[in-house]
Motif scaffolding. Structure first.
Motif, PDB file in Angstrom:
ATOM      1  N   SER A 270       4.353  -4.698  -1.955  1.00 35.64           N
ATOM      2  CA  SER A 270       4.277  -6.234  -2.787  1.00 35.64           C
ATOM      3  C   SER A 270       3.626  -6.847  -2.147  1.00 35.64           C
ATOM      4  N   TYR A 271       3.078  -7.057  -0.835  1.00 35.39           N
ATOM      5  CA  TYR A 271       2.230  -7.884  -0.058  1.00 35.39           C
ATOM      6  C   TYR A 271       0.843  -7.452  -0.470  1.00 35.39           C
ATOM      7  N   ARG A 272       0.705  -6.248  -1.056  1.00 31.59           N
ATOM      8  CA  ARG A 272      -0.721  -5.693  -1.476  1.00 31.59           C
ATOM      9  C   ARG A 272      -0.580  -5.795  -3.049  1.00 31.59           C
ATOM     10  N   VAL A 273       0.130  -6.906  -3.640  1.00 32.76           N
ATOM     11  CA  VAL A 273       0.069  -6.740  -5.055  1.00 32.76           C
ATOM     12  C   VAL A 273      -1.513  -6.945  -5.654  1.00 32.76           C
ATOM     13  N   PHE A 274      -1.661  -6.029  -6.696  1.00 39.77           N
ATOM     14  CA  PHE A 274      -3.029  -6.106  -7.341  1.00 39.77           C
ATOM     15  C   PHE A 274      -2.852  -5.687  -8.771  1.00 39.77           C
ATOM     16  N   GLU A 275      -1.995  -4.569  -9.069  1.00 40.73           N
ATOM     17  CA  GLU A 275      -1.830  -4.168 -10.622  1.00 40.73           C
ATOM     18  C   GLU A 275      -1.440  -5.227 -11.362  1.00 40.73           C
ATOM     19  N   GLU A 276      -0.565  -6.231 -11.019  1.00 40.53           N
ATOM     20  CA  GLU A 276       0.082  -7.098 -11.779  1.00 40.53           C
ATOM     21  C   GLU A 276      -1.083  -8.309 -12.146  1.00 40.53           C
ATOM     22  N   VAL A 277      -1.966  -8.538 -11.199  1.00 37.43           N
ATOM     23  CA  VAL A 277      -3.074  -9.673 -11.618  1.00 37.43           C
ATOM     24  C   VAL A 277      -3.848  -8.995 -12.546  1.00 37.43           C
ATOM     25  N   VAL A 278      -4.395  -7.555 -12.391  1.00 36.31           N
ATOM     26  CA  VAL A 278      -5.250  -7.077 -13.399  1.00 36.31           C
ATOM     27  C   VAL A 278      -4.469  -7.054 -14.713  1.00 36.31           C
ATOM     28  N   GLY A 279      -3.352  -6.202 -14.638  1.00 38.09           N
ATOM     29  CA  GLY A 279      -2.626  -6.086 -15.877  1.00 38.09           C
ATOM     30  C   GLY A 279      -2.260  -7.413 -16.654  1.00 38.09           C
ATOM     31  N   PHE A 280      -1.946  -8.355 -16.103  1.00 38.40           N
ATOM     32  CA  PHE A 280      -1.735  -9.657 -16.675  1.00 38.40           C
ATOM     33  C   PHE A 280      -2.702 -10.509 -16.965  1.00 38.40           C
ATOM     34  N   SER A 281      -3.847 -10.282 -16.236  1.00 36.72           N
ATOM     35  CA  SER A 281      -5.288 -10.793 -16.466  1.00 36.72           C
ATOM     36  C   SER A 281      -5.025 -12.392 -15.916  1.00 36.72           C
ATOM     37  N   VAL A 286      -3.302 -17.078 -11.535  1.00 33.21           N
ATOM     38  CA  VAL A 286      -2.702 -16.583 -10.171  1.00 33.21           C
ATOM     39  C   VAL A 286      -3.556 -15.675  -9.712  1.00 33.21           C
ATOM     40  N   ILE A 287      -3.741 -15.437  -8.412  1.00 34.80           N
ATOM     41  CA  ILE A 287      -4.547 -14.563  -7.666  1.00 34.80           C
ATOM     42  C   ILE A 287      -3.629 -14.076  -6.555  1.00 34.80           C
ATOM     43  N   SER A 288      -3.924 -12.789  -5.973  1.00 35.80           N
ATOM     44  CA  SER A 288      -3.339 -12.424  -4.983  1.00 35.80           C
ATOM     45  C   SER A 288      -4.282 -11.923  -3.701  1.00 35.80           C
ATOM     46  N   LEU A 289      -3.653 -11.887  -2.488  1.00 33.72           N
ATOM     47  CA  LEU A 289      -4.655 -11.549  -1.366  1.00 33.72           C
ATOM     48  C   LEU A 289      -5.424 -10.064  -1.499  1.00 33.72           C
ATOM     49  N   GLN A 290      -4.746  -9.135  -2.150  1.00 35.62           N
ATOM     50  CA  GLN A 290      -5.618  -7.855  -2.625  1.00 35.62           C
ATOM     51  C   GLN A 290      -6.635  -8.439  -3.467  1.00 35.62           C
ATOM     52  N   TRP A 291      -6.186  -8.983  -4.674  1.00 36.78           N
ATOM     53  CA  TRP A 291      -7.346  -9.270  -5.656  1.00 36.78           C
ATOM     54  C   TRP A 291      -8.152 -10.060  -5.177  1.00 36.78           C
ATOM     55  N   LEU A 292      -8.292 -10.876  -4.191  1.00 37.37           N
ATOM     56  CA  LEU A 292      -9.145 -11.702  -3.668  1.00 37.37           C
ATOM     57  C   LEU A 292     -10.121 -10.988  -2.806  1.00 37.37           C
ATOM     58  N   THR A 293      -9.520  -9.768  -1.909  1.00 34.28           N
ATOM     59  CA  THR A 293     -10.431  -8.739  -1.353  1.00 34.28           C
ATOM     60  C   THR A 293     -11.339  -8.372  -2.334  1.00 34.28           C
ATOM     61  N   SER A 308     -18.464  -8.563   4.462  1.00 40.36           N
ATOM     62  CA  SER A 308     -17.908  -9.362   5.465  1.00 40.36           C
ATOM     63  C   SER A 308     -16.668  -9.920   5.273  1.00 40.36           C
ATOM     64  N   ARG A 309     -16.802 -10.840   4.137  1.00 37.04           N
ATOM     65  CA  ARG A 309     -15.673 -11.641   3.919  1.00 37.04           C
ATOM     66  C   ARG A 309     -14.443 -10.804   3.345  1.00 37.04           C
ATOM     67  N   ALA A 310     -14.868  -9.709   2.576  1.00 39.11           N
ATOM     68  CA  ALA A 310     -13.842  -8.854   2.249  1.00 39.11           C
ATOM     69  C   ALA A 310     -13.211  -8.051   3.145  1.00 39.11           C
ATOM     70  N   SER A 311     -13.819  -7.774   4.154  1.00 36.35           N
ATOM     71  CA  SER A 311     -13.092  -7.186   5.497  1.00 36.35           C
ATOM     72  C   SER A 311     -12.275  -8.185   6.072  1.00 36.35           C
ATOM     73  N   ALA A 312     -12.666  -9.382   6.379  1.00 35.65           N
ATOM     74  CA  ALA A 312     -12.022 -10.526   6.883  1.00 35.65           C
ATOM     75  C   ALA A 312     -10.556 -10.310   6.128  1.00 35.65           C
ATOM     76  N   SER A 313     -10.836 -10.684   4.892  1.00 32.86           N
ATOM     77  CA  SER A 313      -9.688 -10.781   3.917  1.00 32.86           C
ATOM     78  C   SER A 313      -8.510  -9.644   4.058  1.00 32.86           C
ATOM     79  N   ALA A 314      -9.242  -8.348   3.941  1.00 38.42           N
ATOM     80  CA  ALA A 314      -8.185  -7.290   4.171  1.00 38.42           C
ATOM     81  C   ALA A 314      -7.409  -7.211   5.658  1.00 38.42           C
ATOM     82  N   MET A 315      -8.372  -7.655   6.507  1.00 39.78           N
ATOM     83  CA  MET A 315      -7.570  -7.818   7.803  1.00 39.78           C
ATOM     84  C   MET A 315      -6.627  -8.810   8.020  1.00 39.78           C
TER      85      MET A 315
END
Length: 340
Positions: A270-281, A286-293, A308-315
């Motif tokens: 759940s902390y890596r929520v991504f499918e819901e952000v894409v599926g619900f457009s 609403v955005i999640s940390l995984q979507w931000l990456t 570089s920012r994507a890597s920092a967000s992932a970490m």
């Protein structure tokens, strides 16, 4: 202890497995300290337009990417330290918004907006998934053998469906002229827009996650129910214990290791929520940390990606997961030591 000594200590196969797991993490971690950018050069251009007697010329200087002999843009990589983390966190803007007491300004910062939703989504759905999964497992365990197979199959259907397809299905039910939206509008005699504000979108996303994940928890708990000591249950019945008391004092303590296991899986997922952000457009609300990456990795108009920012967000996402897992890991370690 060097690598050779460590490899000999844990064994070659375990060492290779750990290396295989750690290599992508080390790669992402190192990329967060470096920025790769095109090398720009300043060129002078003259643009002329025809006039009545003479043409009009305008001279201007432009910065354009420098091209190599092969015609490709020349890029350079430089060490920037923690700058990528600062760019993601935007601590100055966040502190200024908090000092002014402006929650709206604080939530306008992408990282903190994504973190707020990710934590809310994870911590609210976790207890609901555990309770719903346990209820489904008890229902399956109490069903007769003749219908137990079909009940298990029907219970697993939400978990079998591909996450994005499931999210899109819920989206279509509530968006616009969806069946459920039309039913609610008829019942309430008013127009309803479920996707016009953030909180209704979040509720739908949480509903979908519980609907999708609860069957997995149910199957795990159902397997655990098969190992409950029947003698303990019979003794409790003889002593006059109610069904709730048997569930609370015998079944749930027996299932506690499985509850911890399901909680860990759910927290990480759940902390890596991504499918819901894409599926619900929901990117507009609403955005999640995984979507931000993911958004950092989308090329801009010039074709550049913020790796570089994507890597920092992932970490930062992985650090958040680790923090949430600490209480469960401590409990697991304590139970493991107590068992010995």
């Amino acid at each position: 202890m060097n690598f050779r000594t460590f490899a000999a200590f844990v064994g070659p196969s375990v060492f290779m497995m750990l290396l295989f797991i750690a290599f992508p993490l080390i790669s992402v971690f190192s990329q967060s300290f470096y920025v790769t950018q095109p090398i720009y050069e300043t060129v002078t251009t003259e643009t002329c337009t025809p006039g009545f007697l003479t043409q009009t010329c305008i001279t201007e200087e432009k910065s354009i990417p420098k091209l190599g002999e092969d015609g490709k843009i020349i890029r350079q990589t430089k060490f920037v330290g923690l700058q990528s983390y600062r760019n993601v966190l935007e601590l100055e803007r966040a502190w200024e918004a908090l000092s002014r007491g402006s929650w709206r300004a604080f939530q306008s910062i992408d990282f903190w907006k994504a973190l707020r939703f990710t934590l809310t989504f994870t911590l609210i759905t976790l207890p609901i998934v555990i309770v719903a999964g346990l209820a489904i497992a008890v229902m399956i365990n109490g069903a007769t053998k003749a219908v137990r197979g079909p009940v298990i199959f029907i219970s697993l259907l939400p978990f079998i469906i591909t996450p994005v397809i499931g999210a899109l299905s819920i989206n279509w039910l509530f968006r616009g002229d969806g069946i459920l939206t039309a039913g609610l509008e008829y019942w309430l005699s008013r127009d309803i827009a479920m996707f016009a504000q953030a909180w209704t979108i979040e509720l739908l996303m949480m509903f979908y996650r519980v609907w999708h994940v609860a069957p997995f928890a149910a199957i795990v708990f159902y397997a655990g129910l098969q190992t409950v000591n029947s003698d303990s249950l019979e003794s409790a019945v003889i002593d006059g214990a109610s069904r709730w008391q048997r569930l609370r004092y015998i079944v749930i303590p027996h299932l506690m290791p499985l509850i911890v296991f399901v909680s860990m899986i759910h927290l990480m997922d759940s902390y890596r929520v991504f499918e819901e952000v894409v599926g619900f457009s929901s990117q507009g609300h609403v955005i999640s940390l995984q979507w931000l990456t993911y958004d950092f990795l989308v090329p801009d108009q010039a074709g550049n990606r913020s790796i570089s920012r994507a890597s920092a967000s992932a970490m930062l996402t992985m650090i958040g997961i680790a923090i949430l897992l600490v209480p469960l890991l401590r409990r697991t370690w304590r139970d493991h030591r107590g068992g010995h």
